[in-house]
Design a protein around this motif. Structure first.
Motif, PDB file in Angstrom:
ATOM      1  N   GLY A  39      43.176   0.801  23.340  1.00  0.00           N
ATOM      2  CA  GLY A  39      43.642   2.132  23.696  1.00  0.00           C
ATOM      3  C   GLY A  39      42.940   2.673  24.931  1.00  0.00           C
ATOM      4  O   GLY A  39      43.571   3.230  25.824  1.00  0.00           O
ATOM      5  N   ARG A  40      41.637   2.482  25.001  1.00  0.00           N
ATOM      6  CA  ARG A  40      40.880   2.958  26.168  1.00  0.00           C
ATOM      7  C   ARG A  40      41.262   2.177  27.418  1.00  0.00           C
ATOM      8  O   ARG A  40      41.369   2.750  28.499  1.00  0.00           O
ATOM      9  CB  ARG A  40      39.374   2.846  25.926  1.00  0.00           C
ATOM     10  N   PHE A  41      41.475   0.855  27.277  1.00  0.00           N
ATOM     11  CA  PHE A  41      41.831   0.033  28.424  1.00  0.00           C
ATOM     12  C   PHE A  41      43.192   0.439  28.980  1.00  0.00           C
ATOM     13  O   PHE A  41      43.347   0.637  30.185  1.00  0.00           O
ATOM     14  CB  PHE A  41      41.820  -1.449  28.037  1.00  0.00           C
ATOM     15  N   ILE A  42      44.186   0.586  28.115  1.00  0.00           N
ATOM     16  CA  ILE A  42      45.526   1.001  28.567  1.00  0.00           C
ATOM     17  C   ILE A  42      45.469   2.399  29.173  1.00  0.00           C
ATOM     18  O   ILE A  42      46.071   2.656  30.220  1.00  0.00           O
ATOM     19  CB  ILE A  42      46.549   0.921  27.408  1.00  0.00           C
ATOM     20  N   ASP A  43      44.748   3.330  28.534  1.00  0.00           N
ATOM     21  CA  ASP A  43      44.631   4.677  29.095  1.00  0.00           C
ATOM     22  C   ASP A  43      43.961   4.646  30.469  1.00  0.00           C
ATOM     23  O   ASP A  43      44.334   5.393  31.372  1.00  0.00           O
ATOM     24  CB  ASP A  43      43.861   5.598  28.152  1.00  0.00           C
ATOM     25  N   HIS A  44      42.993   3.762  30.641  1.00  0.00           N
ATOM     26  CA  HIS A  44      42.319   3.602  31.930  1.00  0.00           C
ATOM     27  C   HIS A  44      43.329   3.144  32.992  1.00  0.00           C
ATOM     28  O   HIS A  44      43.384   3.701  34.095  1.00  0.00           O
ATOM     29  CB  HIS A  44      41.183   2.589  31.764  1.00  0.00           C
ATOM     30  N   LEU A  45      44.146   2.145  32.658  1.00  0.00           N
ATOM     31  CA  LEU A  45      45.169   1.673  33.599  1.00  0.00           C
ATOM     32  C   LEU A  45      46.221   2.745  33.861  1.00  0.00           C
ATOM     33  O   LEU A  45      46.657   2.940  34.994  1.00  0.00           O
ATOM     34  CB  LEU A  45      45.829   0.406  33.064  1.00  0.00           C
ATOM     35  N   ARG A  46      46.623   3.449  32.806  1.00  0.00           N
ATOM     36  CA  ARG A  46      47.639   4.500  32.962  1.00  0.00           C
ATOM     37  C   ARG A  46      47.147   5.620  33.867  1.00  0.00           C
ATOM     38  O   ARG A  46      47.895   6.113  34.724  1.00  0.00           O
ATOM     39  CB  ARG A  46      48.017   5.065  31.594  1.00  0.00           C
ATOM     40  N   GLN A  47      45.899   6.036  33.679  1.00  0.00           N
ATOM     41  CA  GLN A  47      45.338   7.108  34.506  1.00  0.00           C
ATOM     42  C   GLN A  47      45.266   6.667  35.960  1.00  0.00           C
ATOM     43  O   GLN A  47      45.597   7.434  36.859  1.00  0.00           O
ATOM     44  CB  GLN A  47      43.947   7.508  33.996  1.00  0.00           C
ATOM     45  N   SER A  48      44.853   5.438  36.194  1.00  0.00           N
ATOM     46  CA  SER A  48      44.799   4.920  37.563  1.00  0.00           C
ATOM     47  C   SER A  48      46.194   4.826  38.176  1.00  0.00           C
ATOM     48  O   SER A  48      46.378   5.102  39.359  1.00  0.00           O
ATOM     49  CB  SER A  48      44.130   3.548  37.581  1.00  0.00           C
ATOM     50  N   ALA A  49      47.172   4.433  37.374  1.00  0.00           N
ATOM     51  CA  ALA A  49      48.546   4.340  37.867  1.00  0.00           C
ATOM     52  C   ALA A  49      49.078   5.717  38.260  1.00  0.00           C
ATOM     53  O   ALA A  49      49.751   5.859  39.280  1.00  0.00           O
ATOM     54  CB  ALA A  49      49.446   3.705  36.810  1.00  0.00           C
ATOM     55  N   ARG A  50      48.763   6.734  37.473  1.00  0.00           N
ATOM     56  CA  ARG A  50      49.209   8.094  37.807  1.00  0.00           C
ATOM     57  C   ARG A  50      48.568   8.555  39.106  1.00  0.00           C
ATOM     58  O   ARG A  50      49.215   9.160  39.952  1.00  0.00           O
ATOM     59  CB  ARG A  50      48.891   9.061  36.680  1.00  0.00           C
ATOM     60  N   ALA A  51      47.281   8.259  39.280  1.00  0.00           N
ATOM     61  CA  ALA A  51      46.587   8.669  40.500  1.00  0.00           C
ATOM     62  C   ALA A  51      47.092   7.891  41.715  1.00  0.00           C
ATOM     63  O   ALA A  51      47.099   8.418  42.830  1.00  0.00           O
ATOM     64  CB  ALA A  51      45.087   8.474  40.335  1.00  0.00           C
ATOM     65  N   ALA A  52      47.523   6.657  41.512  1.00  0.00           N
ATOM     66  CA  ALA A  52      47.948   5.801  42.626  1.00  0.00           C
ATOM     67  C   ALA A  52      49.385   6.064  43.066  1.00  0.00           C
ATOM     68  O   ALA A  52      49.798   5.568  44.112  1.00  0.00           O
ATOM     69  CB  ALA A  52      47.792   4.333  42.232  1.00  0.00           C
TER      70      ALA A  52
END
Length: 140
Positions: free
Chosen positions: A23-36
């Protein structure tokens, strides 16, 4: 996104919230994707040159480069949901499976996953970026 598109882009599985690491790993990728989303296109071939020797900075840069260049590796824009969503997309499930196979050195699974979606000339760079993110994720 229409309901039909969302249904076809999501998997039948949900990220178990009790499995905190996934969950933390996917949320980390999702947050980075939103910022990118508002950042410019990045070429995966030059991406590795931008990584720092500082593990924290390198991991954040690798995550940013991974999500920004993932569409180049997959040949289409990946579906990544908002952080905190319990449902996962096919692309997120694929990334989790690839990350898990890299972390456990399951070469057969990693090879299958890469060959199923990623062109040959991009595989090494994608693996390098994802391995960097996976190896340093717990230290962030």
């Amino acid at each position: 996104m229409t309901a039909a598109q969302r249904q076809t882009s999501t998997s039948r599985f949900e990220v178990p919230r009790d499995d905190d690491a996934n969950g933390r790993f996917i949320d980390h990728l999702r947050q980075s994707a939103r910022a990118a989303r508002c950042k410019s296109y990045v070429d995966l071939f030059g991406a590795c040159a931008l990584l720092s020797r500082d593990p924290r900075i390198a991991s954040l840069a690798a995550t940013d480069l991974l999500v920004r260049g993932l569409s180049q590796a997959l040949g289409q824009r990946p579906v990544l949901f908002r952080p905190g969503e319990t449902e996962t997309s096919f692309d997120e499930d694929w990334l989790l499976a690839l990350a898990r196979s890299l972390k456990t050195d399951d070469v057969a699974s990693a090879t299958f996953l890469l060959h199923s979606r990623v062109p040959k000339h991009v595989r090494r760079t994608l693996v390098s970026l994802l391995r960097n993110v996976v190896d340093t994720f717990d230290r962030i």
